[in-house]
Design an enzyme around this catalytic site. Structure first.
Site, short mmCIF file in Angstrom:
data_model
loop_
_atom_site.label_atom_id
_atom_site.label_comp_id
_atom_site.label_asym_id
_atom_site.label_seq_id
_atom_site.Cartn_x
_atom_site.Cartn_y
_atom_site.Cartn_z
N GLN A 167 29.59 44.04 37.34
CA GLN A 167 29.93 42.83 38.10
C GLN A 167 28.85 42.38 39.08
OE1 GLN A 167 34.13 41.80 38.85
NE2 GLN A 167 33.67 42.40 40.93
N GLU A 209 29.32 34.48 43.67
CA GLU A 209 28.75 35.04 44.89
C GLU A 209 27.29 34.65 45.10
OE1 GLU A 209 29.76 39.19 44.75
OE2 GLU A 209 31.87 38.76 45.15
N ASP A 246 27.87 47.25 41.49
CA ASP A 246 29.33 47.27 41.55
C ASP A 246 29.83 47.18 40.12
OD1 ASP A 246 32.04 46.93 41.85
OD2 ASP A 246 31.92 44.99 42.87
N ASP A 318 36.32 50.68 46.36
CA ASP A 318 36.82 49.34 46.69
C ASP A 318 38.26 49.22 46.20
OD1 ASP A 318 37.34 46.64 47.06
OD2 ASP A 318 35.98 45.97 45.49
N LYS A 343 37.45 45.26 53.07
CA LYS A 343 37.75 43.85 52.86
C LYS A 343 39.00 43.51 53.68
CE LYS A 343 35.89 43.51 48.15
NZ LYS A 343 36.25 43.50 46.70
N ARG A 372 34.67 38.37 49.88
CA ARG A 372 35.36 38.29 48.60
C ARG A 372 34.66 37.23 47.75
NH1 ARG A 372 40.15 41.46 48.33
NH2 ARG A 372 39.59 41.36 46.12
N SER A 373 34.98 37.21 46.46
CA SER A 373 34.32 36.23 45.58
C SER A 373 34.75 34.80 45.90
CB SER A 373 34.59 36.56 44.11
OG SER A 373 35.97 36.70 43.87
N LYS A 394 28.02 43.58 52.63
CA LYS A 394 27.88 43.01 51.28
C LYS A 394 28.47 41.61 51.34
CE LYS A 394 30.10 43.75 46.86
NZ LYS A 394 30.85 44.68 46.01
#
EC number: 4.2.1.11
Length: 434
Positions: A167, A209, A246, A318, A343, A372-373, A394
């Protein structure tokens, strides 16, 4: 001066064109906090619930009018006249009002937007930046550090419409002396990669992202192209730049077959085989961090992966831990992974997020604050990373203002604090033997 006088919620649009919740918290004295909730694409099954309307006539069922109404009609009443500086009390009032394990009654998106807006309003009432207020809530007043970024330069998996299975492919500028310098290095490599993709006749469109999203033959080809792009710059892979990935392995896992399927390459692995596939990649390339290298429910697979790689590589949970201190405690007890991705919307309040960070630090686990995306212009995670001295952040690539807003906030904070009061430790922040 810090009593809540009113809360106003509204439906706004996130970086994917989907609705999300924004809350505005007003205090006595005219102080206001404004915050919004992000949204994920690849999500852990044990995350706090994001409340959606499910009305197919609006936003394909993704509207958040219910969440907005619950804030305006229930949460606002419960919090009226409460002291915004008592973050834990505020958050627990909302947790109790919801009354469910996963915040499914009020929605984590509703609760989080209020939780963060309260923190921002309280910071304003104290006439201090959000990061300083967070440090006080965290019982570490005046203790700050600047995070080393994980900069996403190639998007795959659920974050892009391409054939790459892993990803995220990220760079970490370990030779940088400041966060501002690390961001500059990231920008230079991002542009070098874009030029290389153009030369090869490949797409330079970007994913959710902000990283490039070309079609490639394999995950290794993505690593090779990044390697080639770095060679076009003055930086050296391994010396100035290390790599992070990731896997989002839960998205690759077939529970019936108990196999990890890389569809782009048409190959499958058992749990142990996938660990050894990642081990080979980390031997061939200077990969210092692997996130979600097994399915979230495959704790035996994670335990094996930790035995094989945990002394050499930063292994980040995660979907595995979902920012939940209780799940993290179980992982720590079993010796699974060595780091956690944080997150805010996975757990739904600032208080519970800080508890997860504390739990990780007490066990000497690495901490990476994450976006987050589906993001907004809200840059709270930059302040969170500094105010908790988390060490790494990140927050996507060097394109899309929903990503760069966080980097720009880090630049401002570093300028404000200076390296004396907010040191940048770089490579030392990574839980890796390299």
């Amino acid at each position: 001066m810090s009593k809540i006088t009113k809360i106003i919620a509204r439906e706004i649009i996130d970086s994917r064109g989907n609705p999300t919740v924004e809350s505005e918290v007003h205090l006595e004295g005219g102080f206001v906090g404004l915050a919004s909730s992000p949204s994920g694409a690849s999500t852990g099954s044990l995350e706090a619930l994001e409340l959606r309307d499910e009305n197919k006539d609006r936003f394909m069922g993704k509207g958040v009018e219910k969440a907005v109404s619950l804030i305006n009609e229930k949460i606002s009443i419960a919090l009226k006249n409460k002291n915004a500086r008592n973050q834990s009390d505020i958050d627990h009032i909302m947790i109790d009002l919801d009354g469910t394990i996963n915040k499914s009654k009020l929605g984590a998106n509703a609760i989080l937007s209020v939780s963060l807006a309260v923190a921002k309003a309280a910071a304003a009432s104290k006439r201090m930046p959000l990061y300083a207020h967070i440090a006080e809530i965290n019982e570490t007043p005046g203790v700050f550090s600047m995070p080393l970024p994980m900069i996403n330069i190639i998007n795959g998996g659920k974050h892009a419409n391409n054939n790459i299975d892993i990803q995220e492919f990220m760079i970490q500028p370990i030779s940088a002396k400041t966060v501002k310098e690390s961001i500059r290095i990231g920008c230079e490599i991002f542009h070098a990669l874009g030029e290389l993709l153009k030369e090869k006749g490949m797409s330079t469109t970007v994913g959710d992202e902000g990283g490039y999203a070309p079609n490639l033959k394999s995950n290794e080809e993505a690593l090779n192209i990044i390697q080639d792009a770095i060679q076009k710059t003055k930086y050296k892979l391994g010396q100035d730049i290390r790599l992070a990935i990731d896997c989002a392995a839960s998205e690759l896992y077939n529970k019936n077959e108990k196999k990890y399927n890389l569809k782009g390459e048409n190959i499958s692995f058992s749990s142990k085989e996938f660990t050894h596939y990642l081990e080979k990649l980390s031997q061939k390339y200077p990969i210092v961090s692997i996130e979600d290298g097994q399915d979230e429910s495959d704790w035996e697979g994670f335990l094996y992966q930790t035995h094989v790689l945990g002394n050499k590589i930063q292994l980040v949970g995660d979907d595995l831990f979902v920012t939940n201190k209780n799940i993290l405690k179980k992982g720590i007890k079993k010796g699974i992974a060595n780091s956690i991705l944080i997150k805010l919307n996975q757990i739904g309040t600032l208080t519970e997020t800080l508890e997860a960070i504390k739990t990780a630090k007490q066990a000497n686990y690495g901490v990476i604050i994450s976006h987050r995306s589906g993001e907004t212009e809200d840059a709270s995670i930059a302040d969170l990373s500094v105010g908790t001295s988390s060490g790494q952040i990140k927050t996507g690539s060097m394109s899309r203002s929903d990503r760069t807003s966080k980097y720009n906030q880090l630049i401002r904070i570093e300028e404000n604090l200076g390296t004396k009061y907010a040191p940048f430790h770089g490579l030392r922040e990574i839980k890796s033997a390299f």
